[in-house]
Design a protein around this motif. Structure first.
Motif, PDB file in Angstrom:
ATOM      1  N   GLU A  30       0.829  -1.206   0.000  1.00  9.82           N
ATOM      2  CA  GLU A  30       0.000   0.000   0.000  1.00  9.82           C
ATOM      3  C   GLU A  30       0.862   1.254   0.000  1.00  9.82           C
ATOM      4  OE1 GLU A  30      -4.068  -0.031   2.165  1.00  9.82           O
ATOM      5  OE2 GLU A  30      -2.729  -1.254   3.400  1.00  9.82           O
ATOM      6  N   GLU A  31       1.975   1.204   0.725  1.00 13.56           N
ATOM      7  CA  GLU A  31       2.839   2.376   0.833  1.00 13.56           C
ATOM      8  C   GLU A  31       3.501   2.712  -0.502  1.00 13.56           C
ATOM      9  OE1 GLU A  31       2.851  -0.214   2.866  1.00 13.56           O
ATOM     10  OE2 GLU A  31       1.854   0.734   4.575  1.00 13.56           O
ATOM     11  N   GLU A  32       3.851   1.675  -1.270  1.00 14.85           N
ATOM     12  CA  GLU A  32       4.516   1.900  -2.551  1.00 14.85           C
ATOM     13  C   GLU A  32       3.588   2.519  -3.590  1.00 14.85           C
ATOM     14  OE1 GLU A  32       7.667  -1.406  -3.657  1.00 14.85           O
ATOM     15  OE2 GLU A  32       5.911  -2.319  -2.692  1.00 14.85           O
ATOM     16  N   LYS A  33       2.311   2.135  -3.543  1.00 17.73           N
ATOM     17  CA  LYS A  33       1.312   2.562  -4.532  1.00 17.73           C
ATOM     18  C   LYS A  33       1.580   1.943  -5.907  1.00 17.73           C
ATOM     19  CE  LYS A  33      -0.639   5.363  -1.564  1.00 17.73           C
ATOM     20  NZ  LYS A  33      -1.922   4.994  -0.950  1.00 17.73           N
ATOM     21  N   ILE A  34       2.719   2.260  -6.513  1.00 16.13           N
ATOM     22  CA  ILE A  34       3.112   1.717  -7.815  1.00 16.13           C
ATOM     23  C   ILE A  34       4.591   1.351  -7.744  1.00 16.13           C
ATOM     24  CG2 ILE A  34       3.359   2.183 -10.284  1.00 16.13           C
ATOM     25  CD1 ILE A  34       1.079   4.161 -10.080  1.00 16.13           C
ATOM     26  N   ASP A  35       4.931   0.142  -8.241  1.00 18.57           N
ATOM     27  CA  ASP A  35       6.333  -0.258  -8.169  1.00 18.57           C
ATOM     28  C   ASP A  35       7.120   0.211  -9.393  1.00 18.57           C
ATOM     29  OD1 ASP A  35       5.672  -1.963 -10.253  1.00 18.57           O
ATOM     30  OD2 ASP A  35       5.984  -3.809  -9.131  1.00 18.57           O
ATOM     31  N   ASP A  36       8.369  -0.192  -9.464  1.00 15.54           N
ATOM     32  CA  ASP A  36       9.245   0.260 -10.548  1.00 15.54           C
ATOM     33  C   ASP A  36       8.813  -0.240 -11.919  1.00 15.54           C
ATOM     34  OD1 ASP A  36      10.771   1.540  -8.656  1.00 15.54           O
ATOM     35  OD2 ASP A  36      12.206  -0.111  -8.431  1.00 15.54           O
ATOM     36  N   ASP A  37       8.024  -1.312 -11.933  1.00 15.61           N
ATOM     37  CA  ASP A  37       7.537  -1.858 -13.202  1.00 15.61           C
ATOM     38  C   ASP A  37       6.188  -1.276 -13.615  1.00 15.61           C
ATOM     39  OD1 ASP A  37       9.760  -3.574 -13.467  1.00 15.61           O
ATOM     40  OD2 ASP A  37       8.827  -5.039 -12.117  1.00 15.61           O
ATOM     41  N   GLY A  38       5.678  -0.317 -12.818  1.00 20.76           N
ATOM     42  CA  GLY A  38       4.401   0.296 -13.149  1.00 20.76           C
ATOM     43  C   GLY A  38       3.189  -0.468 -12.653  1.00 20.76           C
ATOM     44  N   GLU A  39       3.418  -1.499 -11.803  1.00 22.30           N
ATOM     45  CA  GLU A  39       2.312  -2.284 -11.258  1.00 22.30           C
ATOM     46  C   GLU A  39       1.705  -1.562 -10.059  1.00 22.30           C
ATOM     47  OE1 GLU A  39       0.926  -5.071 -12.269  1.00 22.30           O
ATOM     48  OE2 GLU A  39       2.284  -5.504 -13.936  1.00 22.30           O
ATOM     49  N   ALA A  40       0.387  -1.373 -10.084  1.00 19.47           N
ATOM     50  CA  ALA A  40      -0.301  -0.699  -8.981  1.00 19.47           C
ATOM     51  C   ALA A  40      -0.608  -1.690  -7.861  1.00 19.47           C
ATOM     52  CB  ALA A  40      -1.593  -0.065  -9.487  1.00 19.47           C
ATOM     53  N   GLU A  41      -0.607  -1.194  -6.639  1.00 21.20           N
ATOM     54  CA  GLU A  41      -0.884  -2.071  -5.499  1.00 21.20           C
ATOM     55  C   GLU A  41      -2.363  -2.462  -5.469  1.00 21.20           C
ATOM     56  OE1 GLU A  41      -2.693  -1.608  -2.529  1.00 21.20           O
ATOM     57  OE2 GLU A  41      -3.376   0.440  -2.826  1.00 21.20           O
ATOM     58  N   GLU A  42      -2.628  -3.675  -4.956  1.00 23.48           N
ATOM     59  CA  GLU A  42      -4.001  -4.157  -4.816  1.00 23.48           C
ATOM     60  C   GLU A  42      -4.290  -4.625  -3.386  1.00 23.48           C
ATOM     61  OE1 GLU A  42      -4.831  -7.070  -7.840  1.00 23.48           O
ATOM     62  OE2 GLU A  42      -4.906  -5.560  -9.437  1.00 23.48           O
ATOM     63  N   ILE A  43      -3.385  -4.304  -2.468  1.00 24.44           N
ATOM     64  CA  ILE A  43      -3.581  -4.708  -1.077  1.00 24.44           C
ATOM     65  C   ILE A  43      -4.759  -3.963  -0.449  1.00 24.44           C
ATOM     66  CG2 ILE A  43      -2.530  -4.850   1.207  1.00 24.44           C
ATOM     67  CD1 ILE A  43      -1.358  -6.775  -0.900  1.00 24.44           C
ATOM     68  N   SER A  44      -4.879  -2.683  -0.741  1.00 25.89           N
ATOM     69  CA  SER A  44      -6.011  -1.926  -0.191  1.00 25.89           C
ATOM     70  C   SER A  44      -7.330  -2.473  -0.728  1.00 25.89           C
ATOM     71  CB  SER A  44      -5.866  -0.440  -0.524  1.00 25.89           C
ATOM     72  OG  SER A  44      -5.746  -0.236  -1.920  1.00 25.89           O
ATOM     73  N   MET A  45      -7.360  -2.821  -2.007  1.00 25.49           N
ATOM     74  CA  MET A  45      -8.535  -3.430  -2.620  1.00 25.49           C
ATOM     75  C   MET A  45      -8.859  -4.766  -1.944  1.00 25.49           C
ATOM     76  SD  MET A  45      -8.778  -4.908  -6.524  1.00 25.49           S
ATOM     77  CE  MET A  45      -8.195  -3.365  -7.230  1.00 25.49           C
ATOM     78  N   LEU A  46      -7.828  -5.549  -1.707  1.00 21.50           N
ATOM     79  CA  LEU A  46      -8.006  -6.847  -1.071  1.00 21.50           C
ATOM     80  C   LEU A  46      -8.563  -6.709   0.335  1.00 21.50           C
ATOM     81  CD1 LEU A  46      -7.653  -9.900  -1.005  1.00 21.50           C
ATOM     82  CD2 LEU A  46      -5.225  -9.559  -0.504  1.00 21.50           C
ATOM     83  N   LYS A  47      -8.066  -5.748   1.086  1.00 24.94           N
ATOM     84  CA  LYS A  47      -8.566  -5.530   2.445  1.00 24.94           C
ATOM     85  C   LYS A  47     -10.030  -5.132   2.445  1.00 24.94           C
ATOM     86  CE  LYS A  47      -5.683  -3.152   5.085  1.00 24.94           C
ATOM     87  NZ  LYS A  47      -4.643  -2.150   5.444  1.00 24.94           N
ATOM     88  N   GLU A  48     -10.426  -4.323   1.483  1.00 23.68           N
ATOM     89  CA  GLU A  48     -11.837  -3.950   1.359  1.00 23.68           C
ATOM     90  C   GLU A  48     -12.702  -5.178   1.120  1.00 23.68           C
ATOM     91  OE1 GLU A  48     -12.117  -1.148  -1.799  1.00 23.68           O
ATOM     92  OE2 GLU A  48     -11.032   0.446  -0.737  1.00 23.68           O
ATOM     93  N   ASP A  49     -12.230  -6.088   0.269  1.00 24.75           N
ATOM     94  CA  ASP A  49     -13.025  -7.255  -0.091  1.00 24.75           C
ATOM     95  C   ASP A  49     -13.040  -8.308   1.018  1.00 24.75           C
ATOM     96  OD1 ASP A  49     -13.520  -5.935  -2.402  1.00 24.75           O
ATOM     97  OD2 ASP A  49     -12.190  -7.125  -3.666  1.00 24.75           O
ATOM     98  N   ILE A  50     -11.958  -8.396   1.781  1.00 24.37           N
ATOM     99  CA  ILE A  50     -11.965  -9.267   2.959  1.00 24.37           C
ATOM    100  C   ILE A  50     -13.048  -8.805   3.926  1.00 24.37           C
ATOM    101  CG2 ILE A  50     -10.672  -9.932   5.030  1.00 24.37           C
ATOM    102  CD1 ILE A  50      -8.119  -9.770   3.272  1.00 24.37           C
ATOM    103  N   ALA A  51     -13.101  -7.495   4.152  1.00 26.89           N
ATOM    104  CA  ALA A  51     -14.100  -6.933   5.073  1.00 26.89           C
ATOM    105  C   ALA A  51     -15.512  -7.248   4.603  1.00 26.89           C
ATOM    106  CB  ALA A  51     -13.893  -5.431   5.199  1.00 26.89           C
ATOM    107  N   LYS A  52     -15.738  -7.204   3.303  1.00 23.89           N
ATOM    108  CA  LYS A  52     -17.062  -7.530   2.763  1.00 23.89           C
ATOM    109  C   LYS A  52     -17.427  -8.983   3.045  1.00 23.89           C
ATOM    110  CE  LYS A  52     -17.005  -4.214  -1.092  1.00 23.89           C
ATOM    111  NZ  LYS A  52     -16.994  -4.077  -2.571  1.00 23.89           N
ATOM    112  N   LEU A  53     -16.486  -9.887   2.798  1.00 20.40           N
ATOM    113  CA  LEU A  53     -16.780 -11.313   2.998  1.00 20.40           C
ATOM    114  C   LEU A  53     -16.963 -11.650   4.459  1.00 20.40           C
ATOM    115  CD1 LEU A  53     -14.452 -13.114   0.406  1.00 20.40           C
ATOM    116  CD2 LEU A  53     -16.878 -12.555   0.204  1.00 20.40           C
TER     117      LEU A  53
END
Length: 251
Positions: A224-247
């Protein structure tokens, strides 16, 4: 006379409808806004029990139109205990494939998982399943040291080892997460840095992509802290945490 009576009847009906609209419609609208009346599409039948209950707006991974469920497994964890898929029934959990001597993506993946672990520390029905793809080296003792080194404290987080071919079938067929040996790769193994999200009934779940299809997996390498890595990949940990909370809110 009959025409006048008919007119009077129409006038009477119209008056009743007008009164109903003035008195009752606003109250119905208020009940909808207040949550007393819930639209049918926000509730559906549980695919495993056929019982009415709240289902999060996350898609099921379907194979030939059938929601995919976690395959049976039985492996040994860091404490020498035999852990099966039944131990995760009734829990929302994440799945990863890793190995302790991995010096590239595994440390980043597991630091992210520890951060997720800490975010859901109050939930007894949340867990993580980590399967080693180098079981010949990753014995119970090695996995236990890895647990202590990374600060893994969730009692439902099991790092599992066992038969190599069984684990590879579990990864590539059971969870559709690639893992395999490659002498030309760093550390001799290849695997994805993805996490699978499993609901309380053992079904693989995810949000949908821009085309309306399930994403299937969540990228586990970028924090989450990185946001986007050196290869241009965006983080999905925040998205994952949202979906865990839903389930976790599902019945």
């Amino acid at each position: 006379m009959s025409t006048k009576k008919t007119n009077y009847s129409y006038i009477g009906i119209a008056f009743i409808l007008l009164v109903f609209g003035i008195i009752f419609v606003p109250k119905i609208i208020d009940r909808v806004k207040g949550g007393d009346i819930v639209r049918d599409e926000s509730r559906s039948k549980d695919v495993s029990s056929n019982a009415e209950g709240f289902v999060a707006d996350l898609m099921f991974l379907e194979i030939n139109g059938i929601p995919k469920k976690v395959p049976p497994f039985s492996l040994v964890n860091q404490n020498g205990e035999t852990i099966t898929n039944d131990d995760y029934e009734g829990k929302v959990y994440l799945v990863e494939f890793f190995f302790t001597t991995c010096g590239s993506i595994c440390p980043r993946m597991n630091r992210n998982l520890v951060q997720i672990q800490n975010s859901f520390s109050e939930f007894q029905d949340f867990g993580i399943a980590s399967f080693t793809i180098n079981p010949e080296y990753d014995t119970q003792e090695v996995l236990k040291a890895y647990v202590e080194n990374y600060g893994i404290i969730n009692p439902n987080w099991h790092l599992m080892t066992g038969d190599k071919e069984t684990i590879y079938d579990l990864a590539n067929i059971g969870f559709n997460i690639y893992a395999g040996e490659n002498p030309n790769a760093d550390d001799g193994f290849e695997h994805s840095g993805n996490f699978a999200l499993i609901d309380k009934n053992g079904f693989m779940r995810s949000r949908q992509d821009n085309f309306g299809n399930p994403k299937i997996f969540y990228k586990g390498i970028v924090s989450e802290e990185e946001k986007i890595d050196d290869d241009g990949e965006a983080e999905e940990i925040s998205m994952l945490k949202e979906d865990i909370a839903k389930l976790l809110k599902e019945n």
